[in-house]
Design an enzyme around this catalytic site. Structure first.
Site, PDB file in Angstrom:
ATOM      1  N   SER A  57       0.843  -1.191   0.000  1.00  0.00           N
ATOM      2  CA  SER A  57       0.000   0.000   0.000  1.00  0.00           C
ATOM      3  C   SER A  57       0.879   1.243   0.000  1.00  0.00           C
ATOM      4  CB  SER A  57      -0.898   0.007   1.243  1.00  0.00           C
ATOM      5  OG  SER A  57      -1.682  -1.167   1.307  1.00  0.00           O
ATOM      6  N   ASP A  63       6.258  -3.650  -1.842  1.00  0.00           N
ATOM      7  CA  ASP A  63       5.640  -2.670  -0.955  1.00  0.00           C
ATOM      8  C   ASP A  63       6.521  -1.430  -0.862  1.00  0.00           C
ATOM      9  OD1 ASP A  63       3.831  -1.559   0.828  1.00  0.00           O
ATOM     10  OD2 ASP A  63       3.818  -3.289   2.178  1.00  0.00           O
ATOM     11  N   GLU A 106       0.032  -5.340   5.954  1.00  0.00           N
ATOM     12  CA  GLU A 106       1.315  -5.317   5.244  1.00  0.00           C
ATOM     13  C   GLU A 106       2.309  -6.281   5.877  1.00  0.00           C
ATOM     14  OE1 GLU A 106       1.248  -0.688   3.608  1.00  0.00           O
ATOM     15  OE2 GLU A 106       2.203  -1.171   5.522  1.00  0.00           O
TER      16      GLU A 106
END
Length: 234
Positions: A28, A83, A105
């Site tokens: 994200s 990421d 995450e």
């Protein structure tokens, strides 16, 4: 080059490591937001991948750009997690979670054989802590949890403001329904000890220190170079 262009450069480089039939973790944040459309182009041109997203927003972007999405329940082991990071420190220690998806995450990173961090050079730091450390907490008893966090930090010589993250007039809620404290402690010289101390607090669900998870960092530099770094390069 502006920061957005650097993020896109890092995202393009990360695509070079994506192969057919990979099971990918999709992180994200702003740099991953550059990666997802590029991955969608590769998928449209025949690349076969299956992805697990770490946030509802990333999942929506994947759907928008035609990236196949699954869940960890269906594919609990992933080949590669891509990421971003809020800070990249010595030995590839990270602060993550500025967008509020730190728990998911970390779960996805831990389920992956490798985690590659994509970033621009502004995220590289000599010591973690200039960026506030996100701490995800259970909504029940948050004031007691905050006091426990302050005591744990004080025992490690850390002090500074701890604020409850807000979304307008209400506390920000993660995808898992938790709240987030942002701890402005400055230099974090003992991240491992801090990690252990925070996780020992019952109300703490997770924190934004990612230690020993990232295997490579793909960093776009202002001079248009791209560095692919491993932990021992720091």
């Amino acid at each position: 080059m502006n920061v957005q262009q650097l993020k896109k450069m890092a995202a393009l480089k990360a695509l070079e490591f994506v192969e057919d039939d990979m099971r990918l973790g999709i992180g994200s944040g702003s740099t991953v937001n550059e990666f997802i459309p590029l991955l969608g182009e590769r998928v449209a041109n025949g690349l076969r991948v299956t992805c697990v997203a770490t946030s509802q927003y990333s999942e929506q972007l994947c759907h928008k750009f035609g990236v196949p999405i699954s869940t960890l329940e269906k594919i609990p082991e992933l080949d590669l997690d891509i990421d971003g990071a809020d800070e990249i420190g010595p030995e590839m220690t990270l602060i993550k979670g500025g967008g509020g998806a730190l728990l998911h995450e970390k779960i996805v990173a831990s389920a992956s054989r490798a985690m590659f961090v994509i970033a621009d050079e502004t995220k590289m730091v000599k010591t973690l802590g200039a960026f506030a450390l996100p701490i995800e907490v259970n909504p029940f008893g948050i004031h007691a949890t905050r006091i426990a966090i302050e005591k744990a930090a004080d025992n490690l010589g850390l002090s500074g403001e701890i604020t409850l993250r807000m979304n307008g007039d209400d506390p920000f809620k993660t995808d898992g329904g938790h709240f987030i404290f942002d701890a402005f402690w400055g230099r974090i010289l003992q991240p491992k000890l801090l990690s252990e101390a925070l996780l020992a607090i019952p109300g703490v669900v997770e924190h934004g220190l990612f230690l020993g998870l990232a295997s490579r960092a793909i960093v776009a530099m202002a001079d248009s170079q791209i560095k692919v770094l491993e932990p021992f390069d720091f």
